[in-house]
Design a protein around this motif. Sequence first.
Motif, PDB file in Angstrom:
ATOM      1  N   ARG A 159      -2.508 -19.848 -25.827  1.00  0.00           N
ATOM      2  CA  ARG A 159      -3.227 -20.900 -26.538  1.00  0.00           C
ATOM      3  C   ARG A 159      -3.293 -22.184 -25.714  1.00  0.00           C
ATOM      4  NH1 ARG A 159      -5.185 -23.462 -31.011  1.00  0.00           N
ATOM      5  NH2 ARG A 159      -4.438 -25.607 -31.067  1.00  0.00           N
ATOM      6  N   THR A 160      -2.164 -22.571 -25.094  1.00  0.00           N
ATOM      7  CA  THR A 160      -2.103 -23.836 -24.351  1.00  0.00           C
ATOM      8  C   THR A 160      -2.219 -23.607 -22.845  1.00  0.00           C
ATOM      9  OG1 THR A 160      -0.632 -24.663 -26.064  1.00  0.00           O
ATOM     10  CG2 THR A 160      -0.745 -25.932 -24.029  1.00  0.00           C
ATOM     11  N   LEU A 161      -1.569 -22.550 -22.365  1.00  0.00           N
ATOM     12  CA  LEU A 161      -1.579 -22.264 -20.924  1.00  0.00           C
ATOM     13  C   LEU A 161      -2.113 -20.864 -20.670  1.00  0.00           C
ATOM     14  CD1 LEU A 161       1.936 -23.669 -19.875  1.00  0.00           C
ATOM     15  CD2 LEU A 161      -0.291 -24.783 -19.615  1.00  0.00           C
ATOM     16  N   ILE A 162      -2.871 -20.724 -19.591  1.00  0.00           N
ATOM     17  CA  ILE A 162      -3.397 -19.425 -19.164  1.00  0.00           C
ATOM     18  C   ILE A 162      -2.991 -19.225 -17.706  1.00  0.00           C
ATOM     19  CG2 ILE A 162      -5.510 -18.090 -18.733  1.00  0.00           C
ATOM     20  CD1 ILE A 162      -6.859 -19.649 -21.006  1.00  0.00           C
ATOM     21  N   VAL A 163      -2.397 -18.082 -17.402  1.00  0.00           N
ATOM     22  CA  VAL A 163      -2.038 -17.775 -16.018  1.00  0.00           C
ATOM     23  C   VAL A 163      -3.118 -16.869 -15.431  1.00  0.00           C
ATOM     24  CG1 VAL A 163      -0.318 -16.739 -14.473  1.00  0.00           C
ATOM     25  CG2 VAL A 163       0.416 -17.999 -16.509  1.00  0.00           C
ATOM     26  N   THR A 164      -3.567 -17.228 -14.238  1.00  0.00           N
ATOM     27  CA  THR A 164      -4.656 -16.485 -13.588  1.00  0.00           C
ATOM     28  C   THR A 164      -4.277 -16.147 -12.153  1.00  0.00           C
ATOM     29  OG1 THR A 164      -5.658 -18.440 -12.645  1.00  0.00           O
ATOM     30  CG2 THR A 164      -6.357 -17.861 -14.871  1.00  0.00           C
ATOM     31  N   LYS A 165      -5.101 -15.302 -11.548  1.00  0.00           N
ATOM     32  CA  LYS A 165      -5.005 -15.083 -10.111  1.00  0.00           C
ATOM     33  C   LYS A 165      -6.412 -15.057  -9.525  1.00  0.00           C
ATOM     34  CE  LYS A 165      -4.807 -10.770  -8.490  1.00  0.00           C
ATOM     35  NZ  LYS A 165      -4.341  -9.379  -8.198  1.00  0.00           N
ATOM     36  N   ALA A 166      -6.503 -15.264  -8.234  1.00  0.00           N
ATOM     37  CA  ALA A 166      -7.783 -15.073  -7.543  1.00  0.00           C
ATOM     38  C   ALA A 166      -7.506 -14.420  -6.207  1.00  0.00           C
ATOM     39  CB  ALA A 166      -8.505 -16.401  -7.338  1.00  0.00           C
ATOM     40  N   GLU A 167      -8.385 -13.514  -5.847  1.00  0.00           N
ATOM     41  CA  GLU A 167      -8.378 -12.921  -4.514  1.00  0.00           C
ATOM     42  C   GLU A 167      -9.650 -13.377  -3.820  1.00  0.00           C
ATOM     43  OE1 GLU A 167      -6.071  -8.691  -5.076  1.00  0.00           O
ATOM     44  OE2 GLU A 167      -8.161  -8.793  -5.722  1.00  0.00           O
ATOM     45  N   VAL A 168      -9.519 -13.765  -2.540  1.00  0.00           N
ATOM     46  CA  VAL A 168     -10.705 -14.144  -1.770  1.00  0.00           C
ATOM     47  C   VAL A 168     -10.879 -13.139  -0.637  1.00  0.00           C
ATOM     48  CG1 VAL A 168     -11.884 -15.958  -0.480  1.00  0.00           C
ATOM     49  CG2 VAL A 168     -10.301 -16.574  -2.331  1.00  0.00           C
ATOM     50  N   PHE A 169     -12.073 -12.589  -0.567  1.00  0.00           N
ATOM     51  CA  PHE A 169     -12.403 -11.599   0.454  1.00  0.00           C
ATOM     52  C   PHE A 169     -13.422 -12.183   1.429  1.00  0.00           C
ATOM     53  CE2 PHE A 169     -11.062  -9.374  -3.314  1.00  0.00           C
ATOM     54  CZ  PHE A 169     -10.244  -8.370  -2.833  1.00  0.00           C
ATOM     55  N   ALA A 170     -13.213 -11.916   2.718  1.00  0.00           N
ATOM     56  CA  ALA A 170     -14.215 -12.247   3.726  1.00  0.00           C
ATOM     57  C   ALA A 170     -15.042 -10.987   3.961  1.00  0.00           C
ATOM     58  CB  ALA A 170     -13.540 -12.682   5.022  1.00  0.00           C
ATOM     59  N   VAL A 171     -16.351 -11.140   3.905  1.00  0.00           N
ATOM     60  CA  VAL A 171     -17.239  -9.991   4.101  1.00  0.00           C
ATOM     61  C   VAL A 171     -17.831 -10.069   5.508  1.00  0.00           C
ATOM     62  CG1 VAL A 171     -19.192  -8.693   3.191  1.00  0.00           C
ATOM     63  CG2 VAL A 171     -17.801 -10.109   1.641  1.00  0.00           C
ATOM     64  N   LYS A 172     -17.501  -9.092   6.348  1.00  0.00           N
ATOM     65  CA  LYS A 172     -18.014  -9.066   7.728  1.00  0.00           C
ATOM     66  C   LYS A 172     -18.635  -7.702   7.970  1.00  0.00           C
ATOM     67  CE  LYS A 172     -16.835 -10.551  12.358  1.00  0.00           C
ATOM     68  NZ  LYS A 172     -15.818 -11.169  13.202  1.00  0.00           N
ATOM     69  N   ASP A 173     -19.873  -7.685   8.388  1.00  0.00           N
ATOM     70  CA  ASP A 173     -20.602  -6.429   8.601  1.00  0.00           C
ATOM     71  C   ASP A 173     -20.467  -5.531   7.364  1.00  0.00           C
ATOM     72  OD1 ASP A 173     -21.087  -7.376  11.182  1.00  0.00           O
ATOM     73  OD2 ASP A 173     -19.277  -6.420  11.969  1.00  0.00           O
ATOM     74  N   GLY A 174     -20.506  -6.144   6.199  1.00  0.00           N
ATOM     75  CA  GLY A 174     -20.468  -5.382   4.952  1.00  0.00           C
ATOM     76  C   GLY A 174     -19.084  -4.942   4.503  1.00  0.00           C
ATOM     77  N   LYS A 175     -18.049  -5.215   5.304  1.00  0.00           N
ATOM     78  CA  LYS A 175     -16.691  -4.781   4.978  1.00  0.00           C
ATOM     79  C   LYS A 175     -15.881  -5.959   4.438  1.00  0.00           C
ATOM     80  CE  LYS A 175     -12.702  -2.584   7.195  1.00  0.00           C
ATOM     81  NZ  LYS A 175     -11.883  -3.801   7.401  1.00  0.00           N
ATOM     82  N   GLU A 176     -15.177  -5.744   3.312  1.00  0.00           N
ATOM     83  CA  GLU A 176     -14.382  -6.810   2.697  1.00  0.00           C
ATOM     84  C   GLU A 176     -12.945  -6.803   3.217  1.00  0.00           C
ATOM     85  OE1 GLU A 176     -14.419  -6.803  -1.569  1.00  0.00           O
ATOM     86  OE2 GLU A 176     -16.599  -6.972  -1.709  1.00  0.00           O
ATOM     87  N   THR A 177     -12.452  -7.972   3.617  1.00  0.00           N
ATOM     88  CA  THR A 177     -11.037  -8.126   4.001  1.00  0.00           C
ATOM     89  C   THR A 177     -10.420  -9.184   3.089  1.00  0.00           C
ATOM     90  OG1 THR A 177     -11.565  -7.635   6.296  1.00  0.00           O
ATOM     91  CG2 THR A 177      -9.468  -8.749   5.882  1.00  0.00           C
ATOM     92  N   LEU A 178      -9.267  -8.848   2.503  1.00  0.00           N
ATOM     93  CA  LEU A 178      -8.567  -9.813   1.645  1.00  0.00           C
ATOM     94  C   LEU A 178      -8.037 -10.929   2.530  1.00  0.00           C
ATOM     95  CD1 LEU A 178      -7.399 -10.514  -1.179  1.00  0.00           C
ATOM     96  CD2 LEU A 178      -5.389  -9.164  -0.582  1.00  0.00           C
ATOM     97  N   CYS A 179      -8.520 -12.147   2.339  1.00  0.00           N
ATOM     98  CA  CYS A 179      -8.037 -13.225   3.215  1.00  0.00           C
ATOM     99  C   CYS A 179      -7.195 -14.252   2.482  1.00  0.00           C
ATOM    100  CB  CYS A 179      -9.186 -13.866   3.988  1.00  0.00           C
ATOM    101  SG  CYS A 179     -10.397 -14.701   3.010  1.00  0.00           S
ATOM    102  N   ALA A 180      -7.206 -14.278   1.164  1.00  0.00           N
ATOM    103  CA  ALA A 180      -6.354 -15.238   0.444  1.00  0.00           C
ATOM    104  C   ALA A 180      -6.011 -14.699  -0.937  1.00  0.00           C
ATOM    105  CB  ALA A 180      -7.048 -16.589   0.314  1.00  0.00           C
ATOM    106  N   LEU A 181      -4.795 -15.040  -1.386  1.00  0.00           N
ATOM    107  CA  LEU A 181      -4.318 -14.652  -2.709  1.00  0.00           C
ATOM    108  C   LEU A 181      -3.770 -15.897  -3.400  1.00  0.00           C
ATOM    109  CD1 LEU A 181      -3.634 -12.342  -4.707  1.00  0.00           C
ATOM    110  CD2 LEU A 181      -1.417 -12.149  -3.571  1.00  0.00           C
ATOM    111  N   MET A 182      -4.263 -16.153  -4.597  1.00  0.00           N
ATOM    112  CA  MET A 182      -3.876 -17.364  -5.317  1.00  0.00           C
ATOM    113  C   MET A 182      -3.307 -17.049  -6.697  1.00  0.00           C
ATOM    114  SD  MET A 182      -6.187 -20.488  -6.743  1.00  0.00           S
ATOM    115  CE  MET A 182      -6.402 -19.484  -8.217  1.00  0.00           C
ATOM    116  N   GLN A 183      -2.295 -17.791  -7.113  1.00  0.00           N
ATOM    117  CA  GLN A 183      -1.731 -17.688  -8.461  1.00  0.00           C
ATOM    118  C   GLN A 183      -1.815 -19.080  -9.078  1.00  0.00           C
ATOM    119  OE1 GLN A 183       1.728 -15.143  -8.553  1.00  0.00           O
ATOM    120  NE2 GLN A 183       2.652 -16.301 -10.213  1.00  0.00           N
ATOM    121  N   GLN A 184      -2.299 -19.163 -10.326  1.00  0.00           N
ATOM    122  CA  GLN A 184      -2.712 -20.459 -10.884  1.00  0.00           C
ATOM    123  C   GLN A 184      -2.311 -20.609 -12.347  1.00  0.00           C
ATOM    124  OE1 GLN A 184      -6.804 -20.650 -12.081  1.00  0.00           O
ATOM    125  NE2 GLN A 184      -7.204 -22.488 -10.867  1.00  0.00           N
TER     126      GLN A 184
END
Lengths: 147, 147, 147, 147
Positions: free
Chosen positions: B111-136
Motif C-alpha cells: 500500500r505504501t511501499l512497492i519493491v521493484t527491479k529493472a534489468e537493462v539490456f544492450a542490444v548489439k547486432d540483434g543480441k541482448e546482453t544484460l548490462c545493468a541490474l537495479m533494485q528499487q
Amino acid sequence: MPHAIDPDFAIRVRESFERQNVMHLIRATLPVVEPGRAEIHLPHWEGVEQQHGFVHGGVVGTIADSAAGYAAMSIVPDNASVLTVEYKMNLMAPADGEKLIARGEVIRPGRTLIVTKAEVFAVKDGKETLCALMQQTIMVMHGKTEK
Amino acid sequence: MPHAIDPDFAIRVRESFERQNVMHLIRATLPVVEPGRAEIHLPHWEGVEQQHGFVHGGVVGTIADSAAGYAAMSIVPDNASVLTVEYKMNLMAPADGEKLIARGEVIRPGRTLIVTKAEVFAVKDGKETLCALMQQTIMVMHGKTEK
Amino acid sequence: MPHAIDPDFAIRVRESFERQNVMHLIRATLPVVEPGRAEIHLPHWEGVEQQHGFVHGGVVGTIADSAAGYAAMSIVPDNASVLTVEYKMNLMAPADGEKLIARGEVIRPGRTLIVTKAEVFAVKDGKETLCALMQQTIMVMHGKTEK
Amino acid sequence: MPHAIDPDFAIRVRESFERQNVMHLIRATLPVVEPGRAEIHLPHWEGVEQQHGFVHGGVVGTIADSAAGYAAMSIVPDNASVLTVEYKMNLMAPADGEKLIARGEVIRPGRTLIVTKAEVFAVKDGKETLCALMQQTIMVMHGKTEK
C-alpha cells in the motif's frame, strides 16, 4: 584526505569530463577537482525535468555517479582509469531550485576498489538542501588509460 | 503478476512519461506498459555517451529508474502517484550496441511501499546482453495525482 | 542534530534492544543512545567469526542495521515503532580486532521514512579502523508501539 | 547456469561453511550447493529473534550474504577465495514461520568481480513467502585459498 599520486590529476579528470557527451547534453560543469574530491554543478533547465518540474532522479544519479567517480579518478595513477561497479542512492527531497551541486568524495581508497560517496544539494534562493545521498563502488583499471 | 486496479493505468503511465522532459532529451520511448511491468527503449546516440563511447551509467540508471517506477505506477489507484525512495544498481557490462532496453517489474506490491527491479539490456547486432541490474523502493502517494 | 519528540526516547530504545534476543546471542551492547544517534558495541569472540577468524559480514550488518534503526527510533513519537525497509553496506576492511563499534545516525528525518547511515569501526590495540559503511531506509509505523 | 571450473567445488564450499562459527551459532545449514547456486536454511528459534518475535533482519542478511557468497565461490578456481564487497537488501515481509530459506545465485560471473542475488523465503505451514531480496558484489581473490 586521500593523496593524489599523479600531479596532473586535475587535467586528466577535466579532459575525461569533456569527453562525456552526456554532461554537455544536460549542461553540467565540473568546477572543483581536488585529491579525493570533485564537484559537478547542474543548472535547473526544462530539459532535465521529470513530470513534476523537478530535476529527474536519474539526472541526479548521473551527476552523483560522475562526481564520485571523478573523486576516485583523482587519486589513481596516470596510467589507470576507473569504472563504476555499482551505486545506491536515496532521493530524500525534490531536486527543486536554480541549480544542483553534486559533491563526490573518496571514503576508502584501494588498489583495485575504491569506495566513495556523493551528496547532491538543491540550491534555492541561495540556500542548499540535501536532496540525495549516494554510496558507490569504483573499480580501478590499471594500465588502461582512457584515451 | 500484480493486478492493475485502475483500468486506465496505461494511459495514466504514458501521459506521465510524456511529461518527463528528460525522456525526450535522451530520446527514450515507452513501448510497453502492462500491469506490474514497463519497458523503456533508448537508441544509442552520441548525446548520451560517456568518455569511452558507451551509454553513460547515469543514463542507464535514468531509464532503469523510470521503467521500474512506471511498473509500480501501473498498479496504484488512479488518484495516487509514485516517488522513487532509493535504488541500487550494478553496472555489469558496457552499455554497448545500437540500443538499450530497460525492463522494470514489480517484485513486491504494497500500500505504501512497492519493491521493484529493472534489468537493462544492450542490444548489439540483434543480441541482448544484460548490462545493468537495479533494485528499487517506490513510495505510493495516495490522493496525490500527478496533474 | 535531529530533535527527540519523546523525552523518554532512551528508555524506549533500550527496552527494545533488551527484547532483541539476537543481540544477547552475539553479545552486543548499546552503550550510547542520543537524539538521532545510537552506538552498538560487539566484543570479538569466536561465536561471531567467519572462516578467516574475522567477524562475519552478516554480524557487522546486524549491528549496523540495529544501530541506525535505533538512531531513527530515538526521534519518533512514543506511540510509533520503526521497521527497516532496506539497507546497503560496503565492507571495506576485515572486521579485525578486540571489538567492533557501530555508530548509527539519522541523515534525513521524515514522518513516514527516515534515511540513516551507520559506520562500523574495528578497534585493534585501541585504534579504530572504518571497516563498513551502511546507508539505510527506515519506515515509521505510527500508532504501533512495540509492546 | 554458470560452469564450475573446480570439480570439487561443493567440498570446498562445504568446508568453508563449516569453518564459519557464526553459522553454527545461529544454527544455519547448507543443504544445497550447485554450480552458481547455494541454499542456506535457518530454523526459527528464539536466539535469532528481534523484538517482535520474527527473525532479525541482520540474521536474514547474514544467511542471504552467505548463500550468495557461496554461490559465487562455487564457480571460482580451487586456488581462489571470495570476499563480499557490498550488498543491498530489501526486507519485504516479516521473517515469520518455522524456518527461513536463503537461495543465492550468480547473476554475472567475472574474473575479478561476481554479481549475485539472494532471495530469502519464510516457510510457514509449508508455504513459502518471499521476505527479503538482496543484490551483492563479490570479489575473487586469485591465488588465495581459504586455508
